[in-house]
Scaffold this motif. Sequence first.
Motif, PDB file in Angstrom:
ATOM      1  N   GLY A 194       0.863  -1.350   0.152  1.00 21.16           N
ATOM      2  CA  GLY A 194      -0.182  -0.042  -0.053  1.00 21.16           C
ATOM      3  C   GLY A 194       0.956   1.147  -0.153  1.00 21.16           C
ATOM      4  N   ASP A 195       0.145   2.318  -0.006  1.00 22.41           N
ATOM      5  CA  ASP A 195       0.989   3.671  -0.118  1.00 22.41           C
ATOM      6  C   ASP A 195       1.347   4.141   1.398  1.00 22.41           C
ATOM      7  N   PRO A 196       2.624   5.109   1.311  1.00 21.56           N
ATOM      8  CA  PRO A 196       2.813   5.438   2.601  1.00 21.56           C
ATOM      9  C   PRO A 196       1.838   6.435   3.227  1.00 21.56           C
ATOM     10  N   PHE A 197       1.895   6.758   4.275  1.00 21.87           N
ATOM     11  CA  PHE A 197       1.074   7.545   4.877  1.00 21.87           C
ATOM     12  C   PHE A 197       0.960   8.875   4.348  1.00 21.87           C
ATOM     13  N   ASP A 198       0.043   9.702   4.381  1.00 18.80           N
ATOM     14  CA  ASP A 198      -0.276  11.016   4.128  1.00 18.80           C
ATOM     15  C   ASP A 198      -0.223  11.907   5.431  1.00 18.80           C
ATOM     16  N   PRO A 199       0.627  12.683   5.466  1.00 17.16           N
ATOM     17  CA  PRO A 199       0.642  13.634   6.576  1.00 17.16           C
ATOM     18  C   PRO A 199      -0.426  14.543   6.759  1.00 17.16           C
ATOM     19  N   ASP A 200      -0.751  14.958   5.500  1.00 21.82           N
ATOM     20  CA  ASP A 200      -2.278  15.920   5.413  1.00 21.82           C
ATOM     21  C   ASP A 200      -3.500  15.199   5.812  1.00 21.82           C
ATOM     22  N   ALA A 201      -3.480  13.882   5.648  1.00 23.70           N
ATOM     23  CA  ALA A 201      -4.599  12.993   5.861  1.00 23.70           C
ATOM     24  C   ALA A 201      -5.043  12.801   7.375  1.00 23.70           C
ATOM     25  N   GLU A 253      -3.079  20.360  12.999  1.00 18.91           N
ATOM     26  CA  GLU A 253      -2.269  21.485  13.960  1.00 18.91           C
ATOM     27  C   GLU A 253      -0.896  20.598  14.537  1.00 18.91           C
ATOM     28  N   LEU A 254      -1.070  19.430  14.493  1.00 18.72           N
ATOM     29  CA  LEU A 254       0.073  18.556  15.051  1.00 18.72           C
ATOM     30  C   LEU A 254       1.094  18.074  13.880  1.00 18.72           C
ATOM     31  N   LYS A 255       0.862  18.717  12.653  1.00 17.20           N
ATOM     32  CA  LYS A 255       1.684  18.117  11.632  1.00 17.20           C
ATOM     33  C   LYS A 255       3.189  18.425  11.858  1.00 17.20           C
ATOM     34  N   PRO A 256       3.551  19.826  12.183  1.00 12.39           N
ATOM     35  CA  PRO A 256       4.985  20.116  12.534  1.00 12.39           C
ATOM     36  C   PRO A 256       5.628  19.311  13.561  1.00 12.39           C
ATOM     37  N   PRO A 285       4.740   1.135   3.886  1.00  9.40           N
ATOM     38  CA  PRO A 285       3.244   1.000   3.668  1.00  9.40           C
ATOM     39  C   PRO A 285       2.572   1.566   4.641  1.00  9.40           C
ATOM     40  N   ALA A 286       1.361   2.084   4.607  1.00 13.72           N
ATOM     41  CA  ALA A 286       0.558   2.427   5.980  1.00 13.72           C
ATOM     42  C   ALA A 286      -0.813   1.733   5.526  1.00 13.72           C
ATOM     43  N   ALA A 287      -1.404   1.506   6.959  1.00 18.07           N
ATOM     44  CA  ALA A 287      -2.804   1.079   7.164  1.00 18.07           C
ATOM     45  C   ALA A 287      -3.623   1.477   8.110  1.00 18.07           C
ATOM     46  N   ALA A 288      -4.562   1.362   7.934  1.00 22.00           N
ATOM     47  CA  ALA A 288      -5.557   2.081   9.328  1.00 22.00           C
ATOM     48  C   ALA A 288      -5.010   1.556  10.600  1.00 22.00           C
ATOM     49  N   ALA A 289      -5.217   2.746  11.478  1.00 19.83           N
ATOM     50  CA  ALA A 289      -4.482   2.431  12.847  1.00 19.83           C
ATOM     51  C   ALA A 289      -5.086   1.079  13.504  1.00 19.83           C
ATOM     52  N   ARG A 307      -4.481   6.465   8.545  1.00 19.34           N
ATOM     53  CA  ARG A 307      -3.542   5.447   7.954  1.00 19.34           C
ATOM     54  C   ARG A 307      -2.221   5.776   8.522  1.00 19.34           C
ATOM     55  N   ILE A 308      -1.509   4.730   9.048  1.00 21.69           N
ATOM     56  CA  ILE A 308      -0.230   5.148   9.500  1.00 21.69           C
ATOM     57  C   ILE A 308       0.849   3.819   9.242  1.00 21.69           C
ATOM     58  N   PRO A 309       1.995   4.088   9.309  1.00 26.05           N
ATOM     59  CA  PRO A 309       2.962   2.826   9.080  1.00 26.05           C
ATOM     60  C   PRO A 309       3.334   2.262  10.582  1.00 26.05           C
TER      61      PRO A 309
END
Length: 262
Positions: A17-24, A29-32, A74-78, A122-124
Amino acid sequence: MLILLPPSEGKEPAGNGDPFDPDALQFPELKPHRHQLLAALAEVSRADDALEVLGVGKSLVAEVTRNIELHTEPAAAAHTVYTGVLFEALGYERLDAAARERADASILVISALWGAVGFADRIPAYRLSMSVKLPEIGKLAGWWKPKLTPVLNARAGDDLVVDCRSSTYAAAWVPPASNSVSVSVFQLRGGVRKVVSHFAKHTRGELASHLLTRGAEVATPTELLEAARERWEAELVPGTSRKAHQLNIILPEDHAFRAVGN
């Protein structure tokens, strides 16, 4: 209702699967802060003393190595990445569609790496405990607390917060006392209540599942007590202006785990 869970120490890597998307991820607010920790974790995981700093044994070298390239893993649902006793007892895969929707909306996993993630985020798979002290970051619970507090206070609002976290993860955010309930589990042994650990994880997972599947919304500590009493012996210790209410679930002396899926 908001249900707080700790992550599992072990995690199930996504097969593909695709890597995680930090914007998703929830809480943009916690992104940085997440970006800073990802970089710090990768640097530590490359170092010769990585296992020592992360507090793990040699058998987990592969998991520590994975930390280096989490942006490409690859990332998947937590709810599929986090495993272990609590998550098995909750049994997301056994829930019906309505209960899964409630889980995705109401469960937050407090994480040393992500701060907080929803069940559908979705996280690795990664290796990092809230008890770890990272160079130039410090102890993670203390580092996260001022960052999580305004964000999660806003998310909680006036909702009932059912806190199923362990003490290590509870230190990263203290919900408003007036509308939060911590969950403790005891077992009778020789007629005396004893604190339990393994049974506690399992029972907290069962409680979360029960709250998701029973249908009726739980909005107050008293309603939570009534819901818990549908399955267990339970009592509610009232909170104060600074201390959350406490739900005590008391397991009988002959308590045993039910088989998963039953």
